[in-house]
Design a protein around this motif. Sequence first.
Motif, PDB file in Angstrom:
ATOM      1  N   ALA A   1      -2.055  -3.520  -3.516  1.00 51.15           N
ATOM      2  CA  ALA A   1      -2.500  -3.671  -2.159  1.00 51.15           C
ATOM      3  C   ALA A   1      -3.741  -4.254  -2.185  1.00 51.15           C
ATOM      4  N   LEU A   2      -4.785  -3.980  -2.817  1.00 55.30           N
ATOM      5  CA  LEU A   2      -6.068  -4.442  -2.684  1.00 55.30           C
ATOM      6  C   LEU A   2      -6.339  -5.505  -3.797  1.00 55.30           C
TER       7      LEU A   2
ATOM      8  N   CYS B   1      -8.860   4.106  -1.931  1.00 53.21           N
ATOM      9  CA  CYS B   1      -9.891   3.274  -1.325  1.00 53.21           C
ATOM     10  C   CYS B   1     -10.833   3.961  -0.501  1.00 53.21           C
TER      11      CYS B   1
ATOM     12  N   ILE C   1      -4.470   0.820   6.144  1.00 54.74           N
ATOM     13  CA  ILE C   1      -5.482   0.907   5.780  1.00 54.74           C
ATOM     14  C   ILE C   1      -6.360  -0.441   6.741  1.00 54.74           C
TER      15      ILE C   1
ATOM     16  N   CYS D   1       0.899  -1.181  -0.044  1.00 54.08           N
ATOM     17  CA  CYS D   1      -0.096  -0.089   0.043  1.00 54.08           C
ATOM     18  C   CYS D   1       0.823   1.197   0.020  1.00 54.08           C
ATOM     19  N   ILE D   2       0.666   2.356  -1.016  1.00 55.91           N
ATOM     20  CA  ILE D   2       1.416   3.496  -1.052  1.00 55.91           C
ATOM     21  C   ILE D   2       0.448   4.587  -0.293  1.00 55.91           C
ATOM     22  N   LEU D   3      -0.329   4.167   0.416  1.00 60.79           N
ATOM     23  CA  LEU D   3      -1.391   5.284   1.060  1.00 60.79           C
ATOM     24  C   LEU D   3      -1.887   6.523   0.535  1.00 60.79           C
ATOM     25  N   CYS D   4      -2.302   6.137  -0.712  1.00 56.37           N
ATOM     26  CA  CYS D   4      -2.911   7.134  -1.498  1.00 56.37           C
ATOM     27  C   CYS D   4      -4.341   7.538  -1.064  1.00 56.37           C
ATOM     28  N   ALA D   5      -4.835   6.709  -0.437  1.00 55.41           N
ATOM     29  CA  ALA D   5      -6.194   7.047  -0.076  1.00 55.41           C
ATOM     30  C   ALA D   5      -7.373   6.930  -1.042  1.00 55.41           C
TER      31      ALA D   5
ATOM     32  N   CYS E   1      -7.094   0.871  -7.016  1.00 50.29           N
ATOM     33  CA  CYS E   1      -5.798   0.913  -6.112  1.00 50.29           C
ATOM     34  C   CYS E   1      -4.803   0.974  -7.209  1.00 50.29           C
TER      35      CYS E   1
ATOM     36  N   VAL F   1      -1.829   0.036  -6.893  1.00 49.69           N
ATOM     37  CA  VAL F   1      -0.783  -0.904  -6.493  1.00 49.69           C
ATOM     38  C   VAL F   1      -1.377  -2.271  -6.410  1.00 49.69           C
TER      39      VAL F   1
END
Lengths: 423, 161, 889
Positions: C225-226, C177, C201, C171-175, C221, C223
């Motif tokens: 991550a999800l 999601c 998350i 996760c690159i925490l782009c928010a 997403c 990346v």
Amino acid sequence: MSLLAEHVLLRHRDVPHIRDINVYTNHGGYDALRKALSDMRPEEVTDVVKAAGLRGRGGAGFPAGVKWSFIPAGVKPVYIVVNADESEPGTFKDREIIEANPHQMIEGIALCAYAVGAQAAYVYGRGEFKGPFVGLQQALDDAYEKGFLGRNILNSDFSFDIYTHLGAGAYICGEETALLESLEGKLGQPRNRPPFPAQVGLYNKPTVVNNVETLTNVPPIVLHGAQWYRQFGTDKSPGTKIFCLSGHVARPGNYELPLGAPLRHLIEECGGGVPGGRALKAILPAGASAPILPGPGWGTGDILDLSLDYESVQAAGSMLGSASFIVMDETVDMVWAASKMAHFFKHESCGKCSPCREGTYWVEDVYHRLRDGSGRPGDVDLLLNIADQMDGNCFCLLGEFSVCPVRSSIQHFRDEYEALVKG
Amino acid sequence: MLSEAEHQELNEILKKYPDKRSAVLPALYIAQRARNYLTDDDIRGVAEALDISVTEVQAIVGFYTLLRKDPTGKYIVQVCTDLPCALRGAEEFYRRLCQRLGLPPQGGTTDDGLFTVEAVVCLAACDKVPLAQINLKYYENLSDDRIDAILDGLRRDSEDA
Amino acid sequence: MTVTLTIDGRQATVPKGTLIVEAAKQVGIEIPVFCYHPKLEPVGMCRMCLVTVGTPLVNRATGQSQLDADGLPIIRWFPKPQTACTMSVSEGMVVITDSQEVAADRKAILEFLLTSHPLDCPVCDKGGECPLQDLTYRHGPGVSRFDYDSKHHSAKRYPLGDLIVLDRERCILCARCTRFQSEIAQDPVLAIENRGRDARIVSYSNPVFDSHYSGNTTDICPVGALTSRDFRFHARAWELTNIPSLCNHCGVGCNTVLSTRRGQIARIMPRQNETVNEVWICDKGRFGHHFNSSPYRLTMPLIRRDGELVEASWDDALQHVASRLTSIIEAHGSDSIGGIAGACLPNEDLYLFQKFLREVIGTHNVDHRVGLSATFEDDTVYAVGVGTGTDLGRVGRDTAFLVIGSDLDQEAPILYLRVAGAARHGATLITAGGRPTKLDKQSNHSLRYRYGTATHLLLGMIHVILEANLTGNETVPHRVNGLNELRANVADWAPERVAEITGVPPDEIRAAARAFGEAKNGIVLYGPEGLGWGNGTQGTSWEAGSPLRQAVANLVTLTGFIGRPNNGVIAVLPHANSRGAADLGVVPDRLPGYVPAERPGLNAQEMLGGGVRALLVAGADPLAGVTLADELEFLVVQELFLTQTAQQADVILPAAALAERDGTFTNLERWVQRFDPGLPVPGQARPDWTIIRQLAVLLGADWAYATVGGVLAEMAQAIPLYRGMSYEQLSQPVSLSRRMSHYIYAGMSFQAEMREGMQWPALAEDGSAKLELDWLDPPAPPAEGDGFTLVAPRVLYDGGTLLGQAEILGTRLVQPHIALSSADAAALGVLDGQGLQVSANGQSISLPARVDGLVPQGVVAIPRNLKGAPAESLLGEGRIFSRVKVVKG
Ligand SMILES: Cc1cc2nc3c(=O)[nH]c(=O)nc-3n(C[C@H](O)[C@H](O)[C@H](O)COP(=O)(O)O)c2cc1C
Ligand code: SF4
Ligand code: FES
């Protein structure tokens, strides 16, 4: 010891028990509010604050009156948010005002409210101010009881409320937009600007955000006028300022001086100098958030001659900010000092933007290995390079500030770093 | 979950704000008061009282350092060891305190569950070093003897209670 | 208002307010982004899109830009790079994206992001379609200077509920999601917990990640991550074949991509269509496809011999059907035959089905109104459906919505997103229902009527609108008949009287009516929970619903909310092609195109009740829980599965599923859309339309349709509403320029084909057509008194044949239960999970109680279409609610 005949802000030092509302009113307290409500139009209050040249004491030094005049006419409600988050390392002035001279701040808030047509103010304090805020609430209750707050203040048609609100431990909530988010019950992460809070602030309404100390300046300005106020300080930095002095001095504490006073006076007269006859190695004029200034033996020229106003400190390569002077003597390991600040920023990075979130983490990681003896060749340049990669690219100033101690400590004390890399 | 009295207290607080959500920190403080930390149930109670999703309240709890989810001692002793304090010996003060309480150098909770000791960043009292906040109350210009006396006093209080 | 600016020396003229990143796209310059997504509010978090920006120096006095010695405007550069995703363009702005500084910043941001990102691309599902991977190749550093050992390590396979898996390291925490969940889905069940590098998350809802829209987060997403539990590790993006398809689970008609591998669906993703589903689909559409590859699919024709169903060849089976039909017709006449087709069949199949009965057999005994479709019938939309060109994704402030009797989040999820989105953009939203629904959170007015009184509420609103003279003054006088009669009739329905019947306070009725009447545009969505009171004596429930439909039609007609885009009615019909079934005359009293039949045939209930001797059923399960009428001699069923109806058949003909064939559907907003085949047909199954064609030929018709397109071509000729539609037109990709402007940043390895459907015009769009304000008396309000009102709402995760086979949705499927308010639960002395007995009409059933804050007092709810069909067994076919007795036990 002071360059002032009388304190303008730390009046409790001249008038004991001024935090008691009766003492305060006996010494001219709430006269400014009375004067404004009976003799002045709201714009005139803003004008006198503008004319006095009062600059924000929260760090950025933006002229308060100008900020107030940005509040658009006709959009209601208008809010005031008083920034009492005071979390910058080395800063402890707002707390003293709140604890010892709260009514002057309250009166300042009410004057600001009258000037901008605000209905309510929230005083946002850091969560650790739970104790001081008990006293503040008492002062507010007293002010309500005497009719200085609430419905029809002093029988005018001006009504206004002040509420207190405590944060819960997050330095970023001192940043004004993060503060607004936090006050709205969200994560305390900064907002995009523009729009600025004056247009779209608390609950999307026009909002003035000012520091505690800034507003505490307002009653004397309104009462005595801009001219009177400008007798203190310099032309561009008028007035008095509370300097928080900490670290290696004999008498740490808050000292109110006119802006433009010499640093020497602050450190030697007020603070009693560096103890033990040790040499002054460096000072941080604005906590962790501004570049380090080297002491006489480490930099060029004598730092103690520095004039303590916004312009001069900037010209010297740093910032006056909230004027939290952390003094370090010759015994201090500057890599250690910088790593303390690196830790602070990593700990307080809110995580919203990637350069700050990852950069502060990375920087601390490099400091760890420097300090535990596994520094590598190139690490010093790596630190500088990470700082370059963050500089100008972060979402808010927290990330931008975080590179200051790294860069300035390397700039002035690179040999201390290199010793760790080689050794 | 919030008790009836706590709900009433919260209702008073709600009057300060045009939007319920603003009361999330005050509500969490209320919910945390009894134990010094928040259980999932406490958090759900706050979420329901304020009509916010549980996930959002959990995220808020995680963001702020004064809100806790792990069991802690009855007294949380926070000693500032940030740069200004460290320059005046706070790190050594802290280390000695931990030692006397039988805790590892980085702090922790005493075996009797009475004290959770931790080093924190600046507490806005850098001129009164060493200093600590115990359950958010300031104790300043400390010495080893003074803090020991203060902790003893608290220990006695809790034995009496 | 447009603004002209220069980006890397190229001039762009774009609407005021456009973000730099979008303006750049329009002149072919791609600014890399992670957190930015065109559907979400910009946040400027990831800093990937940093560019250099300058604005012309303007002389304050003159308002003109100041010029330098060469006569060029002097540009004042921002001291720091700016985020192109948050900054709007301004006149004369200069943007630089191709400088060394910008390149260095991009590299810096990527390096930062990669300090916390694992290097597991080779085993990551996003590999090959990952924006982080792509942008790293293009802009990133060659090597990482960050210590691998210092990387943070966290959960690699963290289940976010049953559907989605989170890899926290990636996760690159782009928010994206979390913002999707709170802004678009309005389910704030994802959030970023903790701060700084510890941020992660999380979801704390129960069940975890409780949202009908969760799968969309895996699309956006940037990346790996999800990922969905369904697709994880099943295939690599580049091995997939991607087919443009449509979702067949509800009437919204979401455009989808079937990604197939080795003859199986590997995943379903949304296909962009701004006027239908934008870039979203719901989780039912995404995860509910497993029935296709079910081992229980029918693959061979079956004929009942000596009571046993035995495999047969197609020739034998079809011959057998043809000869039985022929002999029954000879003995008893054409009207002894009937047909019921499901509203999930494509248009072409439905058209041929009714044509077969009407022209080859010679009867009007044809219907589709069984199961969920039995709840309501709709021809309102034919007259006053939303104007062509309606785009709910673009309406805002000047539009008012009235959603009555529908729980959109459950019945038509993407429609829910779009209506909620319109409300977010400032539209006025009025929700009216017997119970609160999720949409109430977004509504400006929410009206709670007693079940059975929705029509009365509408009459009250019409009363207020007429009283306040909020009629559409331009259109109404010329086009409308019956205004005076209507005025006289609603005079009796003042809000005070309506309040007594409905329980909605008069002020609320007034305020809502005014808010609706005063808007510039008005749209009414009506659904099953507003329909008439089915107490068993009023005939079929869709007849009982007529007064409501008439009131809805009257409301939009007299307010002038007709005949224009973003005005009119949407009926929230249950199935993928309910609209098509109504359009194409799969009802006994109407021919295709809403032409009345001269001699109406039998409806479904009459046919099932013994009205016919032979019954053809295609894609429907009308005999679930019902035994064959004695009169029925011969039952033929075209099906995917051995349904309860099929089990009673004399001949079963295995049909192809949507994914295995092509065809068209007509959605709730009357968009006719085409889907392509993506999977091989299992065994010998055949598309329904070919089965019908072959039967017709065997019965002597000269039906020569060779393709689905050929059938559509005939429909376009024969039915005025479908005039001009063609298969070619429906598969035309949208133009390149529109595709550019729609291009969505998501990780897709392919350019999914975007198609625009064709929409037929409602009658009101013909300016010369006269519109009737007919009057129908409202049904008698339900009697109060002892007992409870039983309601059978529709839920998304029902227990139907198709969904039941999606194991992944297993825990989300709604299990049979009786929901009731906590007050009633207390009064009855039951706790959550304890048994309750409900009885009506001499029937009774016991189910576990569920105490539910959303059920009003005096009401119990048993969802429709659950396993074992408990609600239907009490209510009878098609009824939504009834009076029942409830006791513990
Ligand atoms: C990271 C960060 C932390 C800050 N902390 C504080 C603070 O604790 N107190 C404060 O008054 N201002 C703080 N500020 C400045 C505020 O954003 C804002 O400029 C100030 O409250 C405005 O008030 P003033 O104009 O009266 O100074 C901070 C700014 C940043 C970027
Ligand atoms: S999980 Fe994906 S969409 Fe969500 S914040 Fe992380 S990278 Fe962004
Ligand atoms: S900051 Fe602009 S795309 Fe993320």
